[in-house]
Write an enzyme that holds these catalytic residues in place. Structure first.
Site, PDB file in Angstrom:
ATOM      1  N   HIS A 131      -2.191   6.810   7.881  1.00 37.14           N
ATOM      2  CA  HIS A 131      -1.271   7.804   7.313  1.00 37.14           C
ATOM      3  C   HIS A 131      -2.000   9.114   6.999  1.00 37.14           C
ATOM      4  O   HIS A 131      -1.418  10.188   7.127  1.00 37.14           O
ATOM      5  CB  HIS A 131      -0.611   7.282   6.022  1.00 37.14           C
ATOM      6  CG  HIS A 131       0.602   6.436   6.239  1.00 37.14           C
ATOM      7  ND1 HIS A 131       1.704   6.857   6.946  1.00 37.14           N
ATOM      8  CD2 HIS A 131       0.888   5.180   5.819  1.00 37.14           C
ATOM      9  CE1 HIS A 131       2.614   5.901   6.956  1.00 37.14           C
ATOM     10  NE2 HIS A 131       2.143   4.871   6.282  1.00 37.14           N
TER      11      HIS A 131
ATOM     12  N   GLN B  94       2.896  10.081   2.120  1.00 31.86           N
ATOM     13  CA  GLN B  94       4.233   9.483   2.030  1.00 31.86           C
ATOM     14  C   GLN B  94       5.043  10.021   0.853  1.00 31.86           C
ATOM     15  O   GLN B  94       6.263   9.846   0.812  1.00 31.86           O
ATOM     16  CB  GLN B  94       4.136   7.967   1.937  1.00 31.86           C
ATOM     17  CG  GLN B  94       3.574   7.330   3.218  1.00 31.86           C
ATOM     18  CD  GLN B  94       3.530   5.847   3.131  1.00 31.86           C
ATOM     19  OE1 GLN B  94       2.545   5.281   2.665  1.00 31.86           O
ATOM     20  NE2 GLN B  94       4.593   5.184   3.542  1.00 31.86           N
TER      21      GLN B  94
ATOM     22  N   GLY C  31       0.850  -1.193   0.000  1.00 28.92           N
ATOM     23  CA  GLY C  31       0.000   0.000   0.000  1.00 28.92           C
ATOM     24  C   GLY C  31       0.878   1.232   0.000  1.00 28.92           C
ATOM     25  O   GLY C  31       2.089   1.151   0.225  1.00 28.92           O
TER      26      GLY C  31
ATOM     27  N   CYS D 115       6.864  -0.057   7.271  1.00 31.40           N
ATOM     28  CA  CYS D 115       6.381   1.125   6.556  1.00 31.40           C
ATOM     29  C   CYS D 115       7.485   1.647   5.636  1.00 31.40           C
ATOM     30  O   CYS D 115       8.650   1.711   6.032  1.00 31.40           O
ATOM     31  CB  CYS D 115       5.970   2.203   7.556  1.00 31.40           C
ATOM     32  SG  CYS D 115       5.237   3.666   6.789  1.00 31.40           S
ATOM     33  N   LEU D 116       7.092   2.037   4.424  1.00 31.22           N
ATOM     34  CA  LEU D 116       8.075   2.554   3.465  1.00 31.22           C
ATOM     35  C   LEU D 116       8.691   3.866   3.956  1.00 31.22           C
ATOM     36  O   LEU D 116       9.747   4.271   3.495  1.00 31.22           O
ATOM     37  CB  LEU D 116       7.407   2.765   2.097  1.00 31.22           C
ATOM     38  CG  LEU D 116       6.982   1.489   1.368  1.00 31.22           C
ATOM     39  CD1 LEU D 116       6.148   1.827   0.149  1.00 31.22           C
ATOM     40  CD2 LEU D 116       8.170   0.632   1.006  1.00 31.22           C
TER      41      LEU D 116
ATOM     42  N   HIS E 168      -3.790   0.656   7.924  1.00 36.43           N
ATOM     43  CA  HIS E 168      -2.434   1.238   7.946  1.00 36.43           C
ATOM     44  C   HIS E 168      -2.393   2.490   7.068  1.00 36.43           C
ATOM     45  O   HIS E 168      -1.832   3.515   7.458  1.00 36.43           O
ATOM     46  CB  HIS E 168      -1.425   0.184   7.458  1.00 36.43           C
ATOM     47  CG  HIS E 168      -0.019   0.664   7.354  1.00 36.43           C
ATOM     48  ND1 HIS E 168       0.997   0.178   8.136  1.00 36.43           N
ATOM     49  CD2 HIS E 168       0.551   1.575   6.531  1.00 36.43           C
ATOM     50  CE1 HIS E 168       2.134   0.790   7.816  1.00 36.43           C
ATOM     51  NE2 HIS E 168       1.883   1.638   6.833  1.00 36.43           N
ATOM     52  N   GLU E 169      -3.027   2.392   5.877  1.00 31.52           N
ATOM     53  CA  GLU E 169      -2.995   3.539   4.950  1.00 31.52           C
ATOM     54  C   GLU E 169      -3.878   4.687   5.429  1.00 31.52           C
ATOM     55  O   GLU E 169      -3.467   5.845   5.347  1.00 31.52           O
ATOM     56  CB  GLU E 169      -3.439   3.105   3.543  1.00 31.52           C
ATOM     57  CG  GLU E 169      -2.657   1.940   2.945  1.00 31.52           C
ATOM     58  CD  GLU E 169      -1.161   2.060   3.113  1.00 31.52           C
ATOM     59  OE1 GLU E 169      -0.501   1.021   3.195  1.00 31.52           O
ATOM     60  OE2 GLU E 169      -0.635   3.197   3.207  1.00 31.52           O
TER      61      GLU E 169
HETATM   62  O1  LIG Z   1       1.920   3.001   4.014  1.00 25.89           O
HETATM   63  C1  LIG Z   1       2.332   1.945   3.199  1.00 25.89           C
HETATM   64  N1  LIG Z   1       3.521   1.367   3.604  1.00 25.89           N
HETATM   65  O2  LIG Z   1       4.349   2.083   4.331  1.00 25.89           O
HETATM   66  C2  LIG Z   1       3.949   0.113   3.025  1.00 25.89           C
HETATM   67  C3  LIG Z   1       3.704  -1.049   3.957  1.00 25.89           C
HETATM   68  C4  LIG Z   1       2.255  -1.293   4.172  1.00 25.89           C
HETATM   69  C5  LIG Z   1       1.908  -2.290   5.234  1.00 25.89           C
HETATM   70  C6  LIG Z   1       2.828  -3.194   5.772  1.00 25.89           C
HETATM   71  C7  LIG Z   1       2.419  -4.095   6.762  1.00 25.89           C
HETATM   72  C8  LIG Z   1       1.108  -4.067   7.208  1.00 25.89           C
HETATM   73  C9  LIG Z   1       0.202  -3.169   6.660  1.00 25.89           C
HETATM   74  C10 LIG Z   1       0.612  -2.290   5.687  1.00 25.89           C
HETATM   75 NI    NI Z   2       3.163   3.047   5.782  1.00 24.98          NI
END
Ligand SMILES: OCN(O)CCCc1ccccc1
Ligand code: NI
Length: 184
Positions: free
Chosen positions: A157, A65, A60, A110-111, A153-154
């Site tokens: 953000h 971001q 996601g 998270c990225l 999670h998104e």
């Molecule tokens: O916001 C997106 N992101 O940072 C990438 C990882 C997304 C994510 C990873 C683990 C559980 C839920 C969501």
């Molecule tokens: Ni994230």
């Protein structure tokens, strides 16, 4: 196309801001940004493209971001029954959710976070999300399992919340009572 150079990292103020609603029908610019988010997520999951451009894989991505403080997100994730959830939404909102919780046994990443932060991240087990797609059509999704986790999670953000804000600081792996453990 979005690359890792466009992704801001923790400490950048935009990550802790509440992002602004996007006017619907969306402008051409907002449509391009939304499409670029989904393009990144898909590119990052293709080994050749990810290697070529040095993309960190993600299931996601949210507009804050890439330093765009607007309510937009993209998700491209397959659930444990092999169903693909590929969505890019404006103004997503959780309109209902289970009381029951769920968490990924592997924790989350998270990225925008260049470090491992271990611990269970309690989430709702099931959510109903309403949003608008790139053409301005309303979308309503009933989600459970990994797709539900990713959307939460998104959406976090968009409200300036990072996954580690949910981890119990005194005992990161403390069992979450009555929660569903999701293996990845
Ligand atoms: O916001 C997106 N992101 O940072 C990438 C990882 C997304 C994510 C990873 C683990 C559980 C839920 C969501
Ligand atoms: Ni994230």
């Amino acid at each position: 196309m979005i690359t890792m150079n466009d992704i801001i990292r923790e400490g950048h103020p935009t990550l802790t801001m509440v992002a602004k609603e996007v006017p619907i029908p969306p402008s051409e610019e907002d449509r391009e940004v939304l499409s670029s988010l989904l393009e990144y997520v898909i590119n990052s999951q293709d080994p050749e493209t990810a290697a070529k451009y040095g993309l960190r894989p993600g299931i996601g991505l949210a507009a804050p971001q890439i330093n765009v403080s607007k309510r937009m997100l993209a998700v491209n994730v397959t659930d444990n029954q092999g169903k693909l959830y590929s969505y890019a939404l404006f103004n997503p909102k959780i309109i209902s959710h289970s009381i029951e919780k769920a968490y990924l046994t592997s924790g989350e990443g998270c990225l925008s976070v260049d470090r491992n932060v271990p611990g269970f991240v309690p989430r709702y087990a099931r959510v109903t999300v309403r949003g608008w797609d790139v053409d301005g059509n309303e979308v309503k999704l009933r989600l459970k399992g990994l797709p539900a986790i990713v959307f939460q999670h998104e959406i976090d953000h968009l409200n300036g919340i990072m996954f580690y804000d949910h981890i119990n600081p005194s005992n990161p792996f403390e069992p979450i009572p009555d929660a569903i453990a999701i293996e990845r």
